[in-house]
Design a protein around this motif. Structure first.
Motif, short mmCIF file in Angstrom:
data_model
loop_
_atom_site.label_atom_id
_atom_site.label_comp_id
_atom_site.label_asym_id
_atom_site.label_seq_id
_atom_site.Cartn_x
_atom_site.Cartn_y
_atom_site.Cartn_z
N ALA A 142 34.45 86.69 11.96
CA ALA A 142 35.31 87.88 11.98
C ALA A 142 35.18 88.62 10.65
O ALA A 142 35.19 88.01 9.58
N GLY A 143 35.03 89.93 10.73
CA GLY A 143 34.88 90.74 9.52
C GLY A 143 33.52 90.68 8.87
O GLY A 143 33.33 91.25 7.80
N GLU A 144 32.57 90.02 9.51
CA GLU A 144 31.23 89.86 8.94
C GLU A 144 30.22 90.71 9.70
O GLU A 144 30.36 90.95 10.90
N THR A 145 29.17 91.15 8.99
CA THR A 145 28.05 91.83 9.62
C THR A 145 26.80 90.98 9.43
O THR A 145 26.41 90.67 8.29
N VAL A 146 26.21 90.58 10.54
CA VAL A 146 24.94 89.86 10.51
C VAL A 146 23.87 90.79 11.08
O VAL A 146 24.00 91.29 12.20
N ALA A 147 22.84 91.05 10.28
CA ALA A 147 21.74 91.91 10.73
C ALA A 147 20.68 91.06 11.40
O ALA A 147 20.37 89.95 10.95
N LEU A 148 20.11 91.61 12.47
CA LEU A 148 19.04 90.95 13.21
C LEU A 148 17.82 91.84 13.10
O LEU A 148 17.83 92.99 13.55
N VAL A 149 16.76 91.34 12.45
CA VAL A 149 15.58 92.15 12.22
C VAL A 149 14.34 91.45 12.76
O VAL A 149 14.33 90.24 12.97
N GLY A 150 13.29 92.24 12.97
CA GLY A 150 12.03 91.73 13.49
C GLY A 150 11.30 92.84 14.19
O GLY A 150 11.84 93.92 14.42
N GLU A 151 10.04 92.57 14.54
CA GLU A 151 9.23 93.59 15.20
C GLU A 151 9.68 93.83 16.63
O GLU A 151 10.44 93.05 17.21
N SER A 152 9.18 94.91 17.21
CA SER A 152 9.40 95.16 18.64
C SER A 152 8.84 93.98 19.41
O SER A 152 7.74 93.49 19.13
N GLY A 153 9.61 93.52 20.40
CA GLY A 153 9.18 92.37 21.19
C GLY A 153 9.59 91.04 20.62
O GLY A 153 9.30 90.00 21.22
N SER A 154 10.32 91.04 19.50
CA SER A 154 10.72 89.77 18.90
C SER A 154 11.94 89.17 19.59
O SER A 154 12.26 88.00 19.36
#
Length: 548
Positions: free
Chosen positions: A306-318
């Motif tokens: 709660a109150g946190e931001t988790v970024a999800l990154v990677g190439e297209s198709g990941s």
């Protein structure tokens, strides 16, 4: 003599001027970047050069010279001989520029035969040679394929190869990398730079990505509200801008060296959203098609407090967007467990599923596609307010007005339709719709990638303010690594459906442990890297393999 000269170019919609007295020149072999906010007139200026203005628009003054020839005075037949042969244009979304029912060979050879008068065999050989130069292998098979059989990055490579096969004097590229992830973007930029250098073609690059400007351009021109406010060498304009508006634009650009967020929320148990051993496969479909399933996600374990931001990154198709859809209960056919505030929502159906979905809302990349074009702002907000909170009548309208105020939109806009809003305003409506259900989690899937830098900055500030006030958790899916630094507390890096690295943003981005993370960071355009040519450890062959 300049390859292209716009002299006092003006464009109007009816009596309303949208481009006014634009004076620009591009020399042979030069790359000129044209930047500015949405609505500044960048794309309309390019369309005026091509004489492809929308039906309601007209050139209201000035002229366009190509190699000294006044092409703005040409009739339609003569202008058709200029387009493609002397001026090529690449648009932001190649799928809308390529004909879906024609093979790549047919589309690439058609212009060569029409403009160069070569035989079909010679045109095919030229098309194959250009595909190879564009980094696409197995050209014989690729020429026989259709656009839907290519990834987004490969379709853009096809468009570049098709356009440069005619060796035009000028190439206009209108936001050619906006929707691409960083590694594919890196390859497209390298390809455009290499092919234009080899052919001596001049490049007019329209973009809102200042990192791309720094890497690609010799000169930069800044537009605002249809007027040119500043132009000059890229190092001078980016390093010491003279116009206040240019300084404002540059100040809004997220940077890879920005300080990370320090408002880390205290650890909470249970987390707002958690995935445990989540997997997802897609089987080969079709009456006559058989094959093993394609594994998109494999053993994903991740949580967002709660109150946190988790970024999800990677190439297209990941697998980023697939995981987001699973978290929002929009994809139910998966392995593993999804929990919201400790409650297992895996396998829910009917009313229980609807209640679970109210706690996890999603904001998509393109608000124009996700908003019903027939619904006003109040009608858009009415659905979740009635369905999830049981509001009606005056109470519903009052809450809709409060939500609009929460995303900083005036009450007078409540009865407008989506097409009456700007892109940034539409995204604010999409955010207010997500807030209407009072969710504990918002999954934001590339929510700012299509927005110019100043609007993007405003939307990111809004999301941070909402999180501070409500304690909502964000799973933030993005390919913009500079945005990750400014918006997220933690980051998880996906490759081929697996998490290869995760941790606090500062740790992962400053001291990455994975070779793949280092390659992503090396591929990201950086505002300070003027004229940078190398891509670190990321080779074109590696990028083609990942993209395909």
């Amino acid at each position: 003599m300049a390859v292209l000269a716009m002299e006092g170019l003006s464009v109007a919609f009816g009596d309303d001027p949208v481009v006014q007295d634009l004076d620009l020149e591009i020399e042979r072999g030069e790359t000129l970047a044209l930047v500015g906010e949405s609505g500044s007139g960048k794309s309309l200026s390019a369309l005026a050069v091509m004489n492809l203005l929308p039906r309601r628009a007209r050139r209201s003054g000035g002229r366009v010279l190509l190699g000294g020839q006044n092409i703005s005075a040409l009739d339609d037949a003569s202008m058709r001989r200029v387009r493609g042969a002397r001026i090529g244009m690449i648009f932001q979304e190649p799928m809308t520029s390529l004909t879906p029912v024609l093979t790549i060979e047919r589309q690439m050879t058609e212009a060569l035969i029409a403009h160069r008068g070569v035989s079909r065999r010679a045109a095919r050989d030229r098309a194959g040679d250009m595909l190879a130069k564009a980094g696409i292998g197995d050209v014989g098979r690729r020429l026989r394929q259709y656009p839907h059989e290519f990834s987004g990055g490969m379709r853009q490579r096809v468009m570049i190869a098709m356009t440069l096969a005619l060796e035009p004097e000028l190439l206009i590229a209108d936001e050619p990398t906006t929707a691409l992830d960083v590694t594919v973007q890196a390859q497209i930029l390298d390809l455009m730079r290499d092919l234009t250098r080899q052919s001596g073609t001049s490049l007019l690059l329209i973009t809102h990505d200042m990192g791309v400007v720094g890497e690609m351009a010799d000169r930069v021109a800044v537009m605002r509200r249809g007027r040119l406010v500043e132009t000059g060498p890229v190092a001078r304009v980016l390093g010491a801008p003279a116009a206040p508006y240019t300084r404002q634009l540059l100040a809004a650009v997220p940077r890879m060296d920005d300080p990370v967020r320090t408002d880390v929320p205290p650890p909470a148990s249970p987390p707002a959203l958690s995935f445990a051993a989540v997997g997802r496969s897609f089987g080969a479909r079709g009456l006559l098609r058989r094959g093993p399933p394609h594994r998109v996600l494999e053993d994903i374990t991740l949580s967002v407090a709660a109150g946190e931001t988790v970024a999800l990154v990677g190439e297209s198709g990941s697998g980023k967007s697939t995981l987001g859809r699973i978290g929002a209960s929009l994809d139910l056919d998966h392995a593993g467990t999804v929990r919201v505030e400790g409650t297992d929502i895996t396998g829910l159906r009917g009313g229980a599923l609807r209640r679970a979905r109210s706690r996890v809302q999603i904001v998509f990349q393109d608000p124009f596609a996700s908003l019903d074009p027939r619904f006003t702002a109040v009608q858009t907000l009415a659905e979740p307010l009635a369905l999830h909170r049981g509001l009606s009548g005056k109470a519903l309208r009052a809450e809709a007005l409060r939500l609009l105020d929460r995303v900083q939109l005036p009450a007078a806009m409540i009865d407008r339709l989506p097409h009456e809003f700007s892109g940034g305003q539409r995204q604010r409506i999409a955010i207010s719709r997500a807030l209407a259900a009072e969710p504990r989690v918002i999954i934001a899937d590339e929510p700012t990638s299509a927005l110019d830098v100043s609007v993007q900055a405003a939307v990111l500030d809004l999301l941070r303010d909402i999180q501070r006030d409500t304690g909502v958790a964000y799973l933030f899916i993005t390919h913009d690594l500079a945005v990750v630094r400014s918006v997220a507390h933690r980051v998880a890096v996906l490759k081929g459906g697996r998490i290869v690295e995760s941790g606090p943003v500062e740790t992962v981005m400053d001291t990455p442990q994975s070779d793949y993370t280092r390659a992503l960071l090396a591929a990201a355009p950086k505002l300070g890297a003027v004229g940078r040519n190398d891509r670190g450890d990321l080779t074109p062959s590696q990028m083609e393999t990942d993209d395909a």
